[in-house]
Write an enzyme that holds these catalytic residues in place. Structure first.
Site, PDB file in Angstrom:
ATOM      1  N   HIS A 318       0.435  -1.304   0.166  1.00  0.00           N
ATOM      2  CA  HIS A 318      -0.453   0.115   0.149  1.00  0.00           C
ATOM      3  C   HIS A 318       0.888   1.319  -0.300  1.00  0.00           C
ATOM      4  CE1 HIS A 318      -3.200   3.050   0.984  1.00  0.00           C
ATOM      5  NE2 HIS A 318      -4.165   1.869   0.940  1.00  0.00           N
ATOM      6  N   ARG A 338      -6.408  10.251  -0.262  1.00  0.00           N
ATOM      7  CA  ARG A 338      -6.039  11.221  -1.513  1.00  0.00           C
ATOM      8  C   ARG A 338      -7.261  11.675  -1.897  1.00  0.00           C
ATOM      9  NH1 ARG A 338      -2.990   7.003  -3.968  1.00  0.00           N
ATOM     10  NH2 ARG A 338      -3.150   5.500  -1.888  1.00  0.00           N
TER      11      ARG A 338
HETATM   12  O1  MEZ Z   1      -9.082  -1.809  -0.087  1.00  0.00           O
HETATM   13  C1  MEZ Z   1      -8.249  -1.821   0.652  1.00  0.00           C
HETATM   14  O2  MEZ Z   1      -7.452  -2.016   0.502  1.00  0.00           O
HETATM   15  C2  MEZ Z   1      -8.412  -0.792   1.061  1.00  0.00           C
HETATM   16  C3  MEZ Z   1     -10.191  -0.015   1.394  1.00  0.00           C
HETATM   17  C4  MEZ Z   1      -7.551   0.762   1.937  1.00  0.00           C
HETATM   18  C5  MEZ Z   1      -7.479   1.829   2.211  1.00  0.00           C
HETATM   19  O3  MEZ Z   1      -6.840   2.668   1.560  1.00  0.00           O
HETATM   20  O4  MEZ Z   1      -8.469   2.391   3.155  1.00  0.00           O
END
Ligand code: MEZ
Length: 535
Positions: A318, A338
């Site tokens: 992420h 974002r």
């Molecule tokens: O789907 C995801 O991983 C999610 C909703 C994460 C996020 O950034 O909130």
């Protein structure tokens, strides 16, 4: 409170804020993205992977840490338990107590099956609980499952199994209705229509959310439903080995009480693996946004019993894990930040990318900014870039942050950072396992009959990269479907004599391949008493 060392950079971000809000960074071209990923995405680091030498995916690359677990010895020998005297005997055994497992159990129960959940922690201790930004579904007039499909298929590098992805997007609107009826409090406009936003790589606003604790709200509701239905939940008990029957079909699991280490036999007509992800494997030493039990257990159980993996060489980092302060290093900073307008800004106050590129591209772009271009901000844990959260209040008006992302405000507020006034430091964090066990659209593994899989332990739904909000969606769509199909299948199953002979076969393959280490799997929990490199 930020240390003196970053104050000059912080001042540069503040000075550039108005201009940065007005600035519209262009999207990268396909060629630019490919070159960026090849050079900077962790999936492309050749030294981080090795070739499997045994098992159904022999010859394929997976991360070192996963290879060790997939090819490790079982925690038990094949004669460790008396298979003729099961402690539990059910139609459907669900392994895992997160969103996918709970959805599966609810639907199996609805279909009249005798279903039981076993979970190594507690019901709801799962990545579902940690999901923040939302769940996708094409249920607005300007959208359709076909457009949702195109977004997700492209975002996943055209590698998703089309039938799985098609099911995901077509069943999405109904999944939202199901959750709403169960009691999930989605964000709504005064007229009752759902509030929807963009995520990285979406061409329509289709992210439904409950503020920035969408997963917790969904898990709360599913957990209530499981408890209200009085579905049996055996908690603090891990499935440590699948049991097959004499015909090679899945027929239960060996369970281990996490505290006493006592072993139990659960016999079942069908088994659903819903064990979630692998962030706590800390691939390549990355921190993680995942819950404490995310150690790829289901992949290991399935693999040793003969099930195939798909895309186990691809992970999702992420883009915005917290890089500062140390106490929350790696914790998720939702993509919704974002979506609401905050941009990524380097140490010099420059916007260096479009804020809503897909996750793999965004993560690689941040890594390049820090590692190659030298534009990262030094923190106690390495480097980070700024995510300029005060932009949200300027764009959306005062109060937007508190109304839309209160959990983010609280998380950083605990450390003296008011995200309405100051930006935050972020760096990619290990978030999601794109790969997993290979299934057909009914949720059954391609190789082992009566073994179903749902949720993050599945591979192929998203291809080689997943879009935001498609995971909360897949746990519901494929969790429910696995529960329905496993319950239906259980009606026709006659379980043969139980066996753990696959453990012996696996040991023989290990010996033949010269694997002599003493590693045992599944890992079950990370070990933070060791050095990071050994965790
Ligand atoms: O789907 C995801 O991983 C999610 C909703 C994460 C996020 O950034 O909130």
């Amino acid at each position: 409170m930020y240390p003196e060392s970053v104050r000059a950079s912080l001042a540069a971000v503040e000075a550039a804020r108005e201009a940065n809000i007005a600035y519209e960074p262009r999207r990268m071209t396909a060629d630019e993205k490919s070159a960026l990923l090849a050079a900077f995405h962790p999936d492309h680091r050749k030294d981080a992977f090795e070739t499997l030498v045994i098992g159904p995916n022999k010859g394929e690359l997976v991360p070192h840490e996963l290879a060790e677990m997939l090819q490790a010895k079982s925690r038990i020998t094949s004669d460790a338990v008396d298979l003729t005297k099961p402690d539990y005997d059910v139609d459907v055994l669900v392994i895992g107590g997160g969103g996918a497992g709970s959805s599966a159990a609810i639907e199996a129960h609805e279909a009249g099956a005798n279903v039981m959940i076993v979970t190594k922690l507690r019901l709801g201790d799962a990545n579902t609980m940690m999901a923040e930004g939302g769940i996708q579904a094409a249920d607005k007039p300007n959208d359709s499952p076909a457009i949702h499909f195109l977004d997700a298929f492209g975002g996943g590098h055209f590698a998703a199994k089309r039938d799985l992805l098609s099911k995901l997007v077509c069943d999405a609107p109904e999944a939202i209705q199901w959750l709403s009826k169960l009691g999930v409090e989605f964000d709504k406009m005064p007229d009752g229509t759902m509030v929807t936003t963009h995520g990285g790589g979406t061409s329509r606003k289709r992210m439904h959310a409950a503020r920035d604790y969408s997963g917790a709200e969904i898990m709360r509701t599913l957990r209530d439903e499981v408890l209200n239905r009085e579905i049996p939940v055996v908690d603090f008990t891990a499935a440590i080995e699948l049991i097959l029957d004499e015909n090679g079909k899945a027929a239960g699991a060996v369970l281990m009480n996490m505290e006493t280490k006592d072993l139990y036999v659960a016999r079942a007509k069908t088994v659903i693996i819903a064990t979630g992800g692998a962030g706590r494997m800390h691939y390549q030493g990355f921190p993680t946004s995942n819950h404490y039990g995310a150690t790829a257990d289901g992949l290991v159980l399935g693999y040793r019993a003969g099930a195939k993996l798909l895309y186990a060489d691809t992970l999702q980092y992420h883009p915005t894990g917290a890089a500062y302060p140390s106490q929350i290093f790696g914790a998720l900073v939702t993509e919704k930040v974002r979506s609401l307008g905050a941009k990524l800004v380097n140490a010099n106050g420059e916007v260096f990318m479009h804020p809503l590129e897909t996750r793999d591209v965004s993560a690689a772009s941040i890594i390049r900014e820090c590692n190659e271009r030298g534009n990262g901000v030094a923190t106690t844990n390495g480097y980070g870039v700024w995510l300029d959260t005060p932009m949200i209040e300027k764009i959306g008006g005062e109060g937007t942050i508190e109304a839309r992302i209160p959990a983010m405000m609280r998380m950083f507020g605990q450390y003296g950072i008011d995200i309405r006034k100051e930006p935050i430091l972020v760096y990619p964090t290990l978030h999601y396992q794109n790969g997993g066990l290979d299934i057909t659209p009914d949720g059954m593994t391609t190789e082992v009959e009566n073994l179903f899989v749902a949720g993050e332990a599945v591979g192929g739904i998203h291809g080689r990269n997943r879009l935001m909000g498609n995971s909360l969606l897949d746990i519901i769509v494929f969790g429910r479907s696995a529960g329905q199909h496993a319950a239906a299948k259980s009606k026709d199953v006659t379980v043969g004599a139980l066996t753990l002979a696959h453990i012996d076969a696996f040991d023989a393959a290990r010996a033949e391949a010269g694997l002599e280490n003493d590693a045992v799997s599944p890992k079950l929990l990370p070990n933070y008493t060791k050095e990071r490199s050994e965790v």
